[in-house]
Write a protein that holds these residues in place. Structure first.
Motif, PDB file in Angstrom:
ATOM      1  N   LEU A 225      20.405 -69.060  94.870  1.00 25.86           N
ATOM      2  CA  LEU A 225      19.971 -67.946  95.709  1.00 25.86           C
ATOM      3  C   LEU A 225      20.250 -66.603  95.047  1.00 25.86           C
ATOM      4  O   LEU A 225      19.419 -65.697  95.125  1.00 25.86           O
ATOM      5  N   THR A 226      21.403 -66.470  94.384  1.00 27.24           N
ATOM      6  CA  THR A 226      21.689 -65.208  93.693  1.00 27.24           C
ATOM      7  C   THR A 226      20.688 -64.998  92.562  1.00 27.24           C
ATOM      8  O   THR A 226      20.233 -63.872  92.335  1.00 27.24           O
ATOM      9  N   HIS A 227      20.319 -66.063  91.887  1.00 29.45           N
ATOM     10  CA  HIS A 227      19.323 -65.961  90.820  1.00 29.45           C
ATOM     11  C   HIS A 227      17.942 -65.614  91.391  1.00 29.45           C
ATOM     12  O   HIS A 227      17.259 -64.716  90.896  1.00 29.45           O
ATOM     13  N   LEU A 228      17.532 -66.327  92.426  1.00 26.56           N
ATOM     14  CA  LEU A 228      16.202 -66.127  92.992  1.00 26.56           C
ATOM     15  C   LEU A 228      16.032 -64.755  93.631  1.00 26.56           C
ATOM     16  O   LEU A 228      14.945 -64.181  93.600  1.00 26.56           O
ATOM     17  N   HIS A 229      17.097 -64.253  94.221  1.00 29.59           N
ATOM     18  CA  HIS A 229      17.029 -62.938  94.858  1.00 29.59           C
ATOM     19  C   HIS A 229      17.440 -61.826  93.898  1.00 29.59           C
ATOM     20  O   HIS A 229      17.402 -60.659  94.263  1.00 29.59           O
ATOM     21  N   ASP A 230      17.855 -62.213  92.691  1.00 30.96           N
ATOM     22  CA  ASP A 230      18.258 -61.249  91.667  1.00 30.96           C
ATOM     23  C   ASP A 230      19.308 -60.286  92.219  1.00 30.96           C
ATOM     24  O   ASP A 230      19.144 -59.062  92.165  1.00 30.96           O
ATOM     25  N   CYS A 231      20.390 -60.873  92.783  1.00 31.59           N
ATOM     26  CA  CYS A 231      21.435 -60.059  93.388  1.00 31.59           C
ATOM     27  C   CYS A 231      22.778 -60.777  93.291  1.00 31.59           C
ATOM     28  O   CYS A 231      22.854 -61.912  92.842  1.00 31.59           O
ATOM     29  N   GLN A 232      23.815 -60.100  93.740  1.00 30.74           N
ATOM     30  CA  GLN A 232      25.142 -60.695  93.815  1.00 30.74           C
ATOM     31  C   GLN A 232      25.241 -61.537  95.087  1.00 30.74           C
ATOM     32  O   GLN A 232      24.466 -61.347  96.036  1.00 30.74           O
ATOM     33  N   GLU A 233      26.222 -62.432  95.111  1.00 34.23           N
ATOM     34  CA  GLU A 233      26.366 -63.342  96.247  1.00 34.23           C
ATOM     35  C   GLU A 233      26.458 -62.609  97.579  1.00 34.23           C
ATOM     36  O   GLU A 233      25.832 -62.997  98.561  1.00 34.23           O
ATOM     37  N   GLU A 234      27.225 -61.526  97.612  1.00 31.77           N
ATOM     38  CA  GLU A 234      27.397 -60.792  98.874  1.00 31.77           C
ATOM     39  C   GLU A 234      26.141 -60.028  99.297  1.00 31.77           C
ATOM     40  O   GLU A 234      26.048 -59.554 100.423  1.00 31.77           O
ATOM     41  N   GLU A 235      25.145 -59.943  98.417  1.00 24.80           N
ATOM     42  CA  GLU A 235      23.907 -59.231  98.731  1.00 24.80           C
ATOM     43  C   GLU A 235      22.763 -60.165  99.116  1.00 24.80           C
ATOM     44  O   GLU A 235      21.668 -59.702  99.429  1.00 24.80           O
ATOM     45  N   ILE A 236      23.009 -61.469  99.098  1.00 30.68           N
ATOM     46  CA  ILE A 236      21.954 -62.437  99.436  1.00 30.68           C
ATOM     47  C   ILE A 236      21.546 -62.212 100.889  1.00 30.68           C
ATOM     48  O   ILE A 236      22.401 -62.131 101.767  1.00 30.68           O
ATOM     49  N   PRO A 237      20.250 -62.130 101.148  1.00 33.13           N
ATOM     50  CA  PRO A 237      19.795 -61.996 102.541  1.00 33.13           C
ATOM     51  C   PRO A 237      20.275 -63.180 103.380  1.00 33.13           C
ATOM     52  O   PRO A 237      20.498 -64.267 102.860  1.00 33.13           O
ATOM     53  N   GLU A 238      20.413 -62.956 104.655  1.00 28.28           N
ATOM     54  CA  GLU A 238      20.842 -64.011 105.577  1.00 28.28           C
ATOM     55  C   GLU A 238      19.874 -65.185 105.472  1.00 28.28           C
ATOM     56  O   GLU A 238      18.693 -65.065 105.761  1.00 28.28           O
ATOM     57  N   LEU A 239      20.372 -66.298 105.010  1.00 28.68           N
ATOM     58  CA  LEU A 239      19.529 -67.472 104.809  1.00 28.68           C
ATOM     59  C   LEU A 239      20.404 -68.705 104.891  1.00 28.68           C
ATOM     60  O   LEU A 239      21.453 -68.775 104.261  1.00 28.68           O
ATOM     61  N   GLU A 240      19.977 -69.668 105.667  1.00 26.15           N
ATOM     62  CA  GLU A 240      20.733 -70.914 105.774  1.00 26.15           C
ATOM     63  C   GLU A 240      19.850 -72.077 105.358  1.00 26.15           C
ATOM     64  O   GLU A 240      18.780 -72.286 105.914  1.00 26.15           O
ATOM     65  N   ILE A 241      20.308 -72.779 104.350  1.00 25.98           N
ATOM     66  CA  ILE A 241      19.633 -74.004 103.943  1.00 25.98           C
ATOM     67  C   ILE A 241      20.499 -75.151 104.431  1.00 25.98           C
ATOM     68  O   ILE A 241      21.577 -75.394 103.905  1.00 25.98           O
ATOM     69  N   ASP A 242      20.048 -75.801 105.482  1.00 26.16           N
ATOM     70  CA  ASP A 242      20.800 -76.872 106.120  1.00 26.16           C
ATOM     71  C   ASP A 242      20.459 -78.194 105.430  1.00 26.16           C
ATOM     72  O   ASP A 242      19.404 -78.782 105.672  1.00 26.16           O
ATOM     73  N   VAL A 243      21.355 -78.628 104.559  1.00 28.08           N
ATOM     74  CA  VAL A 243      21.119 -79.850 103.788  1.00 28.08           C
ATOM     75  C   VAL A 243      20.996 -81.059 104.714  1.00 28.08           C
ATOM     76  O   VAL A 243      20.154 -81.927 104.492  1.00 28.08           O
ATOM     77  N   ASP A 244      21.801 -81.108 105.766  1.00 26.01           N
ATOM     78  CA  ASP A 244      21.706 -82.230 106.708  1.00 26.01           C
ATOM     79  C   ASP A 244      20.321 -82.295 107.350  1.00 26.01           C
ATOM     80  O   ASP A 244      19.746 -83.372 107.511  1.00 26.01           O
ATOM     81  N   GLU A 245      19.784 -81.122 107.709  1.00 25.46           N
ATOM     82  CA  GLU A 245      18.437 -81.072 108.280  1.00 25.46           C
ATOM     83  C   GLU A 245      17.416 -81.606 107.272  1.00 25.46           C
ATOM     84  O   GLU A 245      16.540 -82.393 107.619  1.00 25.46           O
ATOM     85  N   LEU A 246      17.561 -81.189 106.030  1.00 21.87           N
ATOM     86  CA  LEU A 246      16.634 -81.630 104.994  1.00 21.87           C
ATOM     87  C   LEU A 246      16.753 -83.129 104.730  1.00 21.87           C
ATOM     88  O   LEU A 246      15.760 -83.797 104.458  1.00 21.87           O
TER      89      LEU A 246
END
Length: 77
Positions: A9-30
């Motif tokens: 996510l930091t790579h894809l958003h080209d930002c630092q971890e604390e700057e990642i937009p609010e996003l939840e990837i629920d592995v259990d859901e997937l």
């Protein structure tokens, strides 16, 4: 797996971890989704706002999840 997702996510958003937009990837859901194509579509949908191409990250996540499924199945036996 969570750490790998954060790195992606930091790579894809080209930002630092604390700057990642609010996003939840629920592995259990997937993991509950049976079709790999449907999983890929769901992850791609979640990553729609990324600044960089997501195909490699989606593929990597699906590969990691496949390993997780196999472990979960083996642990149930």
């Amino acid at each position: 797996m969570e750490e790998w997702i954060l790195e992606q996510l930091t790579h894809l958003h080209d930002c630092q971890e604390e700057e990642i937009p609010e996003l939840e990837i629920d592995v259990d859901e997937l993991l509950d989704i049976e079709s790999a194509d449907t999983r890929a579509a769901r992850v791609t949908e979640l990553l729609v706002d990324c600044h960089k191409p997501t195909e490699a990250s989606v593929s990597g996540l699906l590969d990691k999840m496949q390993g997780t499924q196999k472990l979960s199945t083996a642990q149930k036996k």
